[in-house]
Write an enzyme that holds these catalytic residues in place. Structure first.
Site, PDB file in Angstrom:
ATOM      1  N   MET A   2     -46.198  65.689   5.207  1.00 26.03           N
ATOM      2  CA  MET A   2     -46.668  67.001   4.734  1.00 26.03           C
ATOM      3  C   MET A   2     -45.921  68.100   5.495  1.00 26.03           C
ATOM      4  O   MET A   2     -46.362  69.256   5.520  1.00 26.03           O
ATOM      5  CB  MET A   2     -48.176  67.113   4.910  1.00 26.03           C
ATOM      6  CG  MET A   2     -48.916  66.057   4.079  1.00 26.03           C
ATOM      7  SD  MET A   2     -50.563  66.518   3.587  1.00 26.03           S
ATOM      8  CE  MET A   2     -51.364  66.652   5.169  1.00 26.03           C
ATOM      9  N   HIS A  24     -43.003  66.692  13.660  1.00 29.29           N
ATOM     10  CA  HIS A  24     -43.014  66.546  15.123  1.00 29.29           C
ATOM     11  C   HIS A  24     -42.368  65.209  15.480  1.00 29.29           C
ATOM     12  O   HIS A  24     -41.913  64.470  14.577  1.00 29.29           O
ATOM     13  CB  HIS A  24     -44.446  66.656  15.672  1.00 29.29           C
ATOM     14  CG  HIS A  24     -45.435  65.771  14.980  1.00 29.29           C
ATOM     15  ND1 HIS A  24     -45.353  64.390  15.027  1.00 29.29           N
ATOM     16  CD2 HIS A  24     -46.510  66.050  14.205  1.00 29.29           C
ATOM     17  CE1 HIS A  24     -46.340  63.863  14.342  1.00 29.29           C
ATOM     18  NE2 HIS A  24     -47.057  64.844  13.814  1.00 29.29           N
ATOM     19  N   HIS A  70     -43.310  62.121  13.398  1.00 26.40           N
ATOM     20  CA  HIS A  70     -42.600  61.990  12.113  1.00 26.40           C
ATOM     21  C   HIS A  70     -41.160  61.524  12.353  1.00 26.40           C
ATOM     22  O   HIS A  70     -40.640  60.695  11.600  1.00 26.40           O
ATOM     23  CB  HIS A  70     -42.525  63.342  11.400  1.00 26.40           C
ATOM     24  CG  HIS A  70     -43.841  63.913  10.979  1.00 26.40           C
ATOM     25  ND1 HIS A  70     -44.345  65.082  11.498  1.00 26.40           N
ATOM     26  CD2 HIS A  70     -44.743  63.474  10.066  1.00 26.40           C
ATOM     27  CE1 HIS A  70     -45.504  65.346  10.913  1.00 26.40           C
ATOM     28  NE2 HIS A  70     -45.777  64.390  10.058  1.00 26.40           N
ATOM     29  N   GLN A  98     -49.345  54.682  12.234  1.00 23.05           N
ATOM     30  CA  GLN A  98     -50.617  53.971  12.452  1.00 23.05           C
ATOM     31  C   GLN A  98     -51.735  54.899  12.921  1.00 23.05           C
ATOM     32  O   GLN A  98     -52.872  54.474  13.036  1.00 23.05           O
ATOM     33  CB  GLN A  98     -50.423  52.845  13.466  1.00 23.05           C
ATOM     34  CG  GLN A  98     -49.615  51.687  12.891  1.00 23.05           C
ATOM     35  CD  GLN A  98     -49.325  50.611  13.910  1.00 23.05           C
ATOM     36  OE1 GLN A  98     -49.563  50.796  15.103  1.00 23.05           O
ATOM     37  NE2 GLN A  98     -48.787  49.499  13.459  1.00 23.05           N
ATOM     38  N   LEU A 150     -49.715  62.562  18.677  1.00 26.71           N
ATOM     39  CA  LEU A 150     -49.034  63.687  18.038  1.00 26.71           C
ATOM     40  C   LEU A 150     -49.616  63.902  16.642  1.00 26.71           C
ATOM     41  O   LEU A 150     -49.867  62.951  15.909  1.00 26.71           O
ATOM     42  CB  LEU A 150     -47.534  63.423  17.930  1.00 26.71           C
ATOM     43  CG  LEU A 150     -46.739  63.299  19.230  1.00 26.71           C
ATOM     44  CD1 LEU A 150     -45.242  63.373  18.942  1.00 26.71           C
ATOM     45  CD2 LEU A 150     -47.111  64.378  20.225  1.00 26.71           C
ATOM     46  N   SER A 151     -49.809  65.169  16.309  1.00 26.38           N
ATOM     47  CA  SER A 151     -50.341  65.532  14.993  1.00 26.38           C
ATOM     48  C   SER A 151     -49.935  66.969  14.710  1.00 26.38           C
ATOM     49  O   SER A 151     -49.917  67.804  15.633  1.00 26.38           O
ATOM     50  CB  SER A 151     -51.873  65.436  15.019  1.00 26.38           C
ATOM     51  OG  SER A 151     -52.425  66.132  13.914  1.00 26.38           O
TER      52      SER A 151
HETATM   53  O1  PAF Z   1     -49.917  61.032   6.161  1.00 23.46           O
HETATM   54  C1  PAF Z   1     -49.594  62.061   5.539  1.00 23.46           C
HETATM   55  O2  PAF Z   1     -48.965  62.975   6.069  1.00 23.46           O
HETATM   56  C2  PAF Z   1     -50.034  62.217   4.080  1.00 23.46           C
HETATM   57  O3  PAF Z   1     -51.285  61.678   3.866  1.00 23.46           O
HETATM   58  C3  PAF Z   1     -48.986  61.630   3.108  1.00 23.46           C
HETATM   59  C4  PAF Z   1     -48.843  60.130   3.282  1.00 23.46           C
HETATM   60  C5  PAF Z   1     -47.655  62.312   3.300  1.00 23.46           C
HETATM   61  C6  PAF Z   1     -49.449  61.871   1.665  1.00 23.46           C
HETATM   62  O4  PAF Z   1     -49.555  63.218   1.376  1.00 23.46           O
END
Ligand code: PAF
Length: 282
Positions: free
Chosen positions: A30, A34, A37, A148, A184-185
């Site tokens: 989305m 960070h 990702h 995870q 991390l988020s």
């Molecule tokens: O984990 C995420 O960031 C979201 O749920 C995803 C998998 C990109 C779907 O929108």
């Protein structure tokens, strides 16, 4: 690196890659990338010829009073980071390019969605499964990597892919953490200084629970009560959304701990709702 916003253009491009016999890795995100990702991107990069990263704040997975309108974004920064980590293509559609006004088709995996985030975010996994299915149809990936930290999401997507015979390998990447243990988020950006200082207690509580279970606690109710009490003393500014012990694959509640168990929590800290989990072997 190409940047597409049109789903049809993306699909044509990816199909031409597949027709050339190339493998495609997909990292759906989305945005507001960070290091968590970026480690998913690195993992996908290592196992495919072409790498697609999607940046799409999917409206259908947010409930009415959630943070869709405030979700952080940094399109230019995301493109630069994805490029530096080897992405060949970014897909960043507008919501109306992904959902027609009369969109009527949903993908759901109800049995794995009754606990944890599925209980407190009723439309969430229907939105996730639907958008991920659409991305799979558009990109035709050979592999797709998910973190995870969203363990339940990963379990649901694995089941969805199995049940619908979608030809993609789902890979789970371990949670990436700050040095003090905070997972991390993108939502960590909502934390104030004092909330950020308190947030590592989420992980510390999970580690203490794991220790307690390894020392012999087998009663699921007592184990969750232990963590509730831990958070009450170490994280008084937090509000617990859930603390649950579930089976790792089918996400069903565990009352007696006899096999590996997933302890998962969601805690509201100020404007942020933070999730974390730990897989505990017994
Ligand atoms: O984990 C995420 O960031 C979201 O749920 C995803 C998998 C990109 C779907 O929108």
């Amino acid at each position: 690196m190409k940047i597409f916003t049109d789903p049809i253009e993306l699909q044509k491009h990816c199909l031409s890659w597949r027709n050339q016999g190339l493998t495609i890795g997909l990292v759906p995100t989305m945005g507001f990338l960070h290091d968590g990702h970026l480690s998913l991107i690195d993992m996908a990069r290592a196992s495919c010829d072409k790498l697609v990263v999607t940046l799409f704040v999917n409206p259908t997975q947010f409930g009415e009073n959630e943070d869709l309108g405030n979700y952080p974004s940094d399109f230019d920064g995301d493109c630069a980071k994805a490029k530096a980590h080897g992405a060949d293509l970014i897909f960043a559609p507008a919501p109306d390019a992904m959902y027609a006004p009369d969109h009527a088709t949903w993908v759901t995996v109800p049995s794995l969605g009754t606990h944890l985030c599925g209980a407190s975010r009723p439309v969430h996994f229907r939105g996730v499964c639907t958008v991920v299915t659409k991305l799979f149809q558009l990109v035709q990936p050979t592999t797709a990597v998910f973190g995870q930290k969203d363990w339940q999401q990963l379990a649901i997507l694995r089941r969805m892919v199995r049940d619908l015979n979608i030809p993609v390998e789902i890979i789970g990447h371990p949670i990436v953490r700050e040095a003090d243990g905070l997972a991390l988020s993108s939502r960590n950006a909502y934390l104030t200084e004092s909330e950020r200082a308190a947030a590592p207690a989420i992980r510390q509580g999970l580690l203490r629970l794991a220790e307690k279970i390894r020392e012999g606690e087998r009663d699921g109710h007592k184990a969750t009560e232990f963590l509730t009490n831990e958070y009450a003393s170490t994280l008084p500014m937090g509000t617990v959304d859930y603390i649950e012990l579930v089976t790792p694959d089918s996400i069903e509640p565990v009352t007696t701990i006899t096999s590996p168990v997933l302890a998962a929590v969601a805690i509201h800290l100020g404007k942020a709702r933070l999730i974390d989990n730990i897989l505990i072997e017994v």
